[in-house]
Structures are given as C-alpha cells and as structure tokens.
Design a protein around this motif. Structure first.
Motif, PDB file in Angstrom:
ATOM      1  N   ALA A  86       0.860  -1.185   0.000  1.00  0.00           N
ATOM      2  CA  ALA A  86       0.000   0.000   0.000  1.00  0.00           C
ATOM      3  C   ALA A  86       0.890   1.227   0.000  1.00  0.00           C
ATOM      4  O   ALA A  86       2.001   1.196   0.555  1.00  0.00           O
ATOM      5  N   ASP A  87       0.399   2.308  -0.595  1.00  0.00           N
ATOM      6  CA  ASP A  87       1.119   3.593  -0.582  1.00  0.00           C
ATOM      7  C   ASP A  87       2.566   3.439  -1.042  1.00  0.00           C
ATOM      8  O   ASP A  87       3.492   4.046  -0.485  1.00  0.00           O
ATOM      9  N   GLU A  88       2.762   2.615  -2.081  1.00  0.00           N
ATOM     10  CA  GLU A  88       4.092   2.376  -2.658  1.00  0.00           C
ATOM     11  C   GLU A  88       5.059   1.758  -1.648  1.00  0.00           C
ATOM     12  O   GLU A  88       6.270   1.900  -1.772  1.00  0.00           O
ATOM     13  N   LYS A  89       4.528   1.073  -0.650  1.00  0.00           N
ATOM     14  CA  LYS A  89       5.339   0.362   0.326  1.00  0.00           C
ATOM     15  C   LYS A  89       4.995  -1.125   0.251  1.00  0.00           C
ATOM     16  O   LYS A  89       3.903  -1.507  -0.149  1.00  0.00           O
ATOM     17  N   SER A  90       5.941  -1.946   0.668  1.00  0.00           N
ATOM     18  CA  SER A  90       5.682  -3.373   0.785  1.00  0.00           C
ATOM     19  C   SER A  90       6.202  -3.863   2.128  1.00  0.00           C
ATOM     20  O   SER A  90       7.119  -3.273   2.706  1.00  0.00           O
ATOM     21  N   GLU A  91       5.613  -4.952   2.599  1.00  0.00           N
ATOM     22  CA  GLU A  91       5.923  -5.394   3.969  1.00  0.00           C
ATOM     23  C   GLU A  91       5.695  -6.890   4.102  1.00  0.00           C
ATOM     24  O   GLU A  91       4.682  -7.419   3.643  1.00  0.00           O
ATOM     25  N   TYR A  92       6.661  -7.557   4.729  1.00  0.00           N
ATOM     26  CA  TYR A  92       6.510  -8.955   5.119  1.00  0.00           C
ATOM     27  C   TYR A  92       6.308  -9.012   6.625  1.00  0.00           C
ATOM     28  O   TYR A  92       6.994  -8.319   7.377  1.00  0.00           O
ATOM     29  N   CYS A  93       5.392  -9.865   7.050  1.00  0.00           N
ATOM     30  CA  CYS A  93       5.018  -9.911   8.461  1.00  0.00           C
ATOM     31  C   CYS A  93       4.914 -11.345   8.948  1.00  0.00           C
ATOM     32  O   CYS A  93       4.295 -12.187   8.289  1.00  0.00           O
ATOM     33  N   GLU A  94       5.521 -11.621  10.092  1.00  0.00           N
ATOM     34  CA  GLU A  94       5.326 -12.887  10.804  1.00  0.00           C
ATOM     35  C   GLU A  94       4.234 -12.683  11.856  1.00  0.00           C
ATOM     36  O   GLU A  94       4.158 -11.612  12.472  1.00  0.00           O
ATOM     37  N   ALA A  95       3.404 -13.699  12.068  1.00  0.00           N
ATOM     38  CA  ALA A  95       2.296 -13.596  13.021  1.00  0.00           C
ATOM     39  C   ALA A  95       2.298 -14.789  13.965  1.00  0.00           C
ATOM     40  O   ALA A  95       2.779 -15.874  13.617  1.00  0.00           O
ATOM     41  N   LYS A  96       1.756 -14.579  15.157  1.00  0.00           N
ATOM     42  CA  LYS A  96       1.697 -15.659  16.146  1.00  0.00           C
ATOM     43  C   LYS A  96       0.539 -15.405  17.110  1.00  0.00           C
ATOM     44  O   LYS A  96       0.212 -14.259  17.428  1.00  0.00           O
ATOM     45  N   LEU A  97      -0.076 -16.493  17.585  1.00  0.00           N
ATOM     46  CA  LEU A  97      -1.078 -16.396  18.634  1.00  0.00           C
ATOM     47  C   LEU A  97      -0.390 -16.258  19.987  1.00  0.00           C
ATOM     48  O   LEU A  97       0.497 -17.039  20.320  1.00  0.00           O
ATOM     49  N   PHE A  98      -0.802 -15.263  20.743  1.00  0.00           N
ATOM     50  CA  PHE A  98      -0.405 -15.125  22.149  1.00  0.00           C
ATOM     51  C   PHE A  98      -1.610 -15.591  22.964  1.00  0.00           C
ATOM     52  O   PHE A  98      -2.373 -14.806  23.518  1.00  0.00           O
ATOM     53  N   ARG A  99      -1.778 -16.893  23.035  1.00  0.00           N
ATOM     54  CA  ARG A  99      -2.958 -17.514  23.638  1.00  0.00           C
ATOM     55  C   ARG A  99      -2.462 -18.522  24.666  1.00  0.00           C
ATOM     56  O   ARG A  99      -2.145 -19.653  24.338  1.00  0.00           O
ATOM     57  N   PHE A 100      -2.396 -18.100  25.917  1.00  0.00           N
ATOM     58  CA  PHE A 100      -1.685 -18.864  26.932  1.00  0.00           C
ATOM     59  C   PHE A 100      -2.606 -19.649  27.864  1.00  0.00           C
ATOM     60  O   PHE A 100      -2.151 -20.217  28.855  1.00  0.00           O
ATOM     61  N   GLN A 101      -3.896 -19.670  27.566  1.00  0.00           N
ATOM     62  CA  GLN A 101      -4.853 -20.521  28.262  1.00  0.00           C
ATOM     63  C   GLN A 101      -5.555 -21.421  27.254  1.00  0.00           C
ATOM     64  O   GLN A 101      -5.858 -20.999  26.140  1.00  0.00           O
ATOM     65  N   PRO A 107      -3.775 -23.440  32.085  1.00  0.00           N
ATOM     66  CA  PRO A 107      -2.583 -22.875  31.433  1.00  0.00           C
ATOM     67  C   PRO A 107      -2.172 -23.704  30.218  1.00  0.00           C
ATOM     68  O   PRO A 107      -2.302 -24.927  30.207  1.00  0.00           O
ATOM     69  N   TYR A 108      -1.659 -23.024  29.208  1.00  0.00           N
ATOM     70  CA  TYR A 108      -1.272 -23.660  27.955  1.00  0.00           C
ATOM     71  C   TYR A 108       0.226 -23.437  27.767  1.00  0.00           C
ATOM     72  O   TYR A 108       0.664 -22.557  27.031  1.00  0.00           O
ATOM     73  N   ALA A 109       1.022 -24.276  28.435  1.00  0.00           N
ATOM     74  CA  ALA A 109       2.468 -24.080  28.452  1.00  0.00           C
ATOM     75  C   ALA A 109       3.076 -24.169  27.057  1.00  0.00           C
ATOM     76  O   ALA A 109       4.024 -23.437  26.727  1.00  0.00           O
ATOM     77  N   ARG A 110       2.544 -25.045  26.227  1.00  0.00           N
ATOM     78  CA  ARG A 110       3.094 -25.204  24.880  1.00  0.00           C
ATOM     79  C   ARG A 110       2.954 -23.910  24.080  1.00  0.00           C
ATOM     80  O   ARG A 110       3.870 -23.507  23.347  1.00  0.00           O
ATOM     81  N   GLU A 111       1.810 -23.252  24.193  1.00  0.00           N
ATOM     82  CA  GLU A 111       1.604 -22.009  23.452  1.00  0.00           C
ATOM     83  C   GLU A 111       2.515 -20.894  23.965  1.00  0.00           C
ATOM     84  O   GLU A 111       3.002 -20.072  23.187  1.00  0.00           O
ATOM     85  N   PHE A 112       2.760 -20.866  25.272  1.00  0.00           N
ATOM     86  CA  PHE A 112       3.692 -19.882  25.823  1.00  0.00           C
ATOM     87  C   PHE A 112       5.086 -20.124  25.254  1.00  0.00           C
ATOM     88  O   PHE A 112       5.787 -19.187  24.856  1.00  0.00           O
ATOM     89  N   SER A 113       5.484 -21.388  25.179  1.00  0.00           N
ATOM     90  CA  SER A 113       6.795 -21.736  24.643  1.00  0.00           C
ATOM     91  C   SER A 113       6.911 -21.348  23.174  1.00  0.00           C
ATOM     92  O   SER A 113       7.977 -20.904  22.714  1.00  0.00           O
ATOM     93  N   LYS A 114       5.824 -21.477  22.418  1.00  0.00           N
ATOM     94  CA  LYS A 114       5.856 -21.146  20.994  1.00  0.00           C
ATOM     95  C   LYS A 114       6.044 -19.659  20.740  1.00  0.00           C
ATOM     96  O   LYS A 114       6.379 -19.249  19.626  1.00  0.00           O
TER      97      LYS A 114
END
Length: 211
Positions: A86-101, A107-114
């Motif tokens: 957009a607006d003559e710009k480009s962008e790469y983005c990494e995404a992740k869930l911050f879902r710790f329950q 508690p969701y220890a595996r998700e915290f570790s990820k």
C-alpha cells in the motif's frame, strides 16, 4: 497508540473493527467452543483479512500464507505469514497467537513456549526465532510482526495488558537475539463470545532499522 509506522499496524486497527463480526460467523472449532479464539493461527489471520478486504478497510493488497503462499514467499525459499502492499510500500510480516490458556481455562504451556522460548529454533519454531528468520532475510521491504493476544478473564495473567505483553516480547527479542523490534501498535478488543478467549489485543512490532 495514536499512529503507526507499519502497514500491519494499520491493519491491526482494521482487525479490531471486524473481529466481532468474524467471531460471530467463523463457527466452532471442534470441541473447543464458539468464536474466533479457539481457531488456529492461519484460520484466525485469514478470516480477519477476508473480513477487512470485504469491507474495503485496507487500501492495498494483503496476502496470507493460507490464501496465497506464493505471494508471501521471499528469497531463500522461506515464507512469511502476511504480505502487504500500500502507498508504494511493501511489507513482510510474521504472526503468532499469544494464547496462553486452553479453551477450558487451564494454562497452555506449549503455546507460551511457541512465543517466548529462546531455544526453540526448530518446528514449531518460537516467535523469537521467527524474528531471527525474517530479520536475516535479504529483502528490502519493511519487516514487521503481529500477535493476537488473548488476555485471560480469570486466573493467572488477568492483569497483564496488551501493552505490557508487547513490551515484554520486544525486551525478550533484544535480550535473546542480535535484533531489536519496536512496539508499533496495540489495539484492544473485547466482547467475543468464548468464555475464555473473550478479550485481548492485536499487537504489532517493526524491526528496527539495521537491527
């Protein structure tokens, strides 16, 4: 936050504009209850992007790993989770869930570790190592990061705000890697239908220039 430097920071505002609509329409994920919160990362991000696109809330191109994997690829054979133009710009983005329950509130220890594990550099790679991966990529586009944070309604973590978790992740990246990221946008949401995954914030960061 009043302004953002990244395209994904702008997208975060739009995600919150549509998240209740997506929450109502996405349906249940197996036995984990209703709404967007129990769904996996790719489904959440792709459903939110589709809703933003349908309502013309982002004036540009958005591709996700689920919708068009060829577009999110970059030199070296690796891929991001989002690609934006957009607006003559480009962008790469990494995404992740911050879902710790878990959906039952435990508690969701595996998700915290990820998210936070500095030693988890193999699949599933932690978000800290996703920063390393994208930072090392030989691309001229802006490099950014997005987290879907589900803030606990009951139990441990109820007091931890989106701003605090965003600052915590940025500090951990600085501590454990040779790179630095800066908090770009934190947009709270609430009123979702799942009793555990009911509220939170969309978090975004940008890689600091030269780092």
């Amino acid at each position: 936050m009043s302004s953002t430097r990244s395209l994904v920071g702008q997208l975060a505002d739009s995600f919150v504009d549509v998240i209740q609509k997506v929450d109502a329409e996405i349906g249940e994920n197996r036995t984990y209850g209703p709404g967007i919160g129990p769904h996996d990362e790719d489904d959440q991000i792709d459903s939110l992007v589709q809703a933003v696109t349908q309502r013309d809330l982002f004036d540009g191109l958005i591709s996700t790993a689920k919708s068009d994997v060829s577009t999110v690829r970059y030199p070296g054979g690796q891929a991001a989770d989002l690609y934006l133009e957009a607006d003559e710009k480009s962008e790469y983005c990494e995404a992740k869930l911050f879902r710790f329950q878990k959906a039952n509130g435990n508690p969701y220890a595996r998700e915290f570790s990820k998210v936070f594990n500095p030693f988890q550099d193999r699949n599933p790679r932690s978000f800290i190592h996703d920063v390393n991966k994208l930072a090392a990529a030989e691309i001229q586009s802006t490099k950014s990061f997005l987290g879907m944070y589900y803030r606990p309604v009951e139990g441990a973590g109820t007091e931890i705000t989106g701003e605090e978790i965003a600052d915590k992740f940025a500090a951990d990246v600085t501590h454990w890697t040779d790179h630095s990221i800066e908090v770009d946008n934190v947009v709270p949401f609430s009123g979702l239908q799942h009793e555990v995954h009911h509220r939170g914030a969309v978090l975004t960061w940008t890689l600091e220039s030269g780092k």
